[in-house]
Scaffold this motif. Structure first.
Motif, PDB file in Angstrom:
ATOM      1  N   LEU A  72      -3.101  11.138   1.640  1.00  0.00           N
ATOM      2  CA  LEU A  72      -1.785  11.424   2.227  1.00  0.00           C
ATOM      3  C   LEU A  72      -1.839  12.742   2.976  1.00  0.00           C
ATOM      4  CD1 LEU A  72       1.264  11.085   2.591  1.00  0.00           C
ATOM      5  CD2 LEU A  72       1.581  12.046   0.301  1.00  0.00           C
ATOM      6  N   ARG A  99       0.851  -1.189   0.000  1.00  0.00           N
ATOM      7  CA  ARG A  99       0.000   0.000   0.000  1.00  0.00           C
ATOM      8  C   ARG A  99       0.890   1.243   0.000  1.00  0.00           C
ATOM      9  NH1 ARG A  99      -5.137   1.452   1.628  1.00  0.00           N
ATOM     10  NH2 ARG A  99      -5.717  -0.440   0.554  1.00  0.00           N
ATOM     11  N   ARG A 127       0.766  11.678  -3.681  1.00  0.00           N
ATOM     12  CA  ARG A 127       0.034  12.886  -4.071  1.00  0.00           C
ATOM     13  C   ARG A 127       0.935  13.736  -4.954  1.00  0.00           C
ATOM     14  NH1 ARG A 127      -0.953  15.798   0.850  1.00  0.00           N
ATOM     15  NH2 ARG A 127       0.652  17.329   0.336  1.00  0.00           N
ATOM     16  N   GLY A 165      -2.937   6.682   5.876  1.00  0.00           N
ATOM     17  CA  GLY A 165      -3.695   7.610   5.062  1.00  0.00           C
ATOM     18  C   GLY A 165      -5.131   7.758   5.527  1.00  0.00           C
ATOM     19  N   LYS A 211      -7.210   6.008  -2.205  1.00  0.00           N
ATOM     20  CA  LYS A 211      -5.785   6.183  -1.930  1.00  0.00           C
ATOM     21  C   LYS A 211      -4.921   5.763  -3.118  1.00  0.00           C
ATOM     22  CE  LYS A 211      -6.588   5.437   2.984  1.00  0.00           C
ATOM     23  NZ  LYS A 211      -6.553   4.425   4.069  1.00  0.00           N
ATOM     24  N   LEU A 214       1.018   5.458  -0.347  1.00  0.00           N
ATOM     25  CA  LEU A 214       0.322   6.736  -0.371  1.00  0.00           C
ATOM     26  C   LEU A 214       1.082   7.695  -1.277  1.00  0.00           C
ATOM     27  CD1 LEU A 214      -0.396   7.177   3.452  1.00  0.00           C
ATOM     28  CD2 LEU A 214      -2.019   6.440   1.694  1.00  0.00           C
TER      29      LEU A 214
END
Length: 209
Positions: free
Chosen positions: A202, A38, A42, A191, A196, A40
């Motif tokens: 994030l 996983r 942006r 998060g 996500k 995160l």
């Protein structure tokens, strides 16, 4: 864990394509790691520059991603930080300036035995209420006089399987105070909210001077 920041080359056609289709960066990010995990991420704009920010368990190999949307000849365009050490230095009562891009929704119940319907929150005041209602869960207090929705918009794009993705985005910026460090560290790792995989959730911090 690692925090990685990669400056993006907006002169490249592929980079501009990612701005309207987060699924493209999702694929590039996943392809930068040997094992599925996983992650995160942006994309942030600061002045006239764009940066991809990632939180991951392993360091990753971003050579292909940089070749496609980054600066291949600038070794300073990618930076790594020990995220575990950063989290370890956080304590209760610290005050931070924060930024969060989130998919803001609510669940409408249709009665016992019926499946709830997920609907987007469209108004900034409702989006802020969504954020404030999660203070206890996040382990923070938000400064209501200094926290705002800086932008809100629809994200719409097509996946490779022709499935259309549509969801509402709210970008929050403001001031928070840490009240429960264990909960807060968990939020920083895992998060916030949905979507996500496509650049939401994030939470980033900048120290208040």
């Amino acid at each position: 864990m690692y925090m990685t920041q990669i400056e993006l080359d907006i002169s490249k056609r592929k980079t501009k394509e990612t701005f309207t289709n987060p699924n493209l960066i999702h694929g590039m990010v996943e392809g930068s790691f040997d094992a599925k995990e996983r992650i995160l991420w942006r994309v942030d704009q600061r002045s006239n520059k764009y940066y991809l920010i990632l939180i991951s368990n392993s360091e990753g190999d971003f050579s292909r991603l940089i070749q496609e949307i980054g600066f291949e000849d600038d070794e300073n365009s990618i930076q790594h930080k020990d995220y575990e050490q950063f989290l370890a230095n956080l304590t209760n009562e610290q005050v931070w300036r924060f930024k969060l891009k989130a998919n803001t929704i609510k669940s409408l119940s249709h009665g016992k035995g019926s499946r709830s319907k997920i609907v987007p929150l469209l108004k900034p005041e409702d989006q802020l209420e969504w954020l404030y209602n999660r203070e206890g869960k996040f382990g923070v207090n938000f400064d209501k006089n200094a926290t705002i929705v800086t932008s809100t918009y629809w994200e719409k794009f097509m996946k490779q399987n022709k499935h259309r993705i549509t969801y509402k985005i709210a970008v929050f910026e403001g001031i928070l105070t840490i009240t429960n460090i264990e909960k807060f560290r968990q939020v920083m790792k895992e998060g916030i909210g949905r979507q996500k995989a496509y650049g939401c959730g994030l939470l980033t911090l900048v120290r208040v001077m």
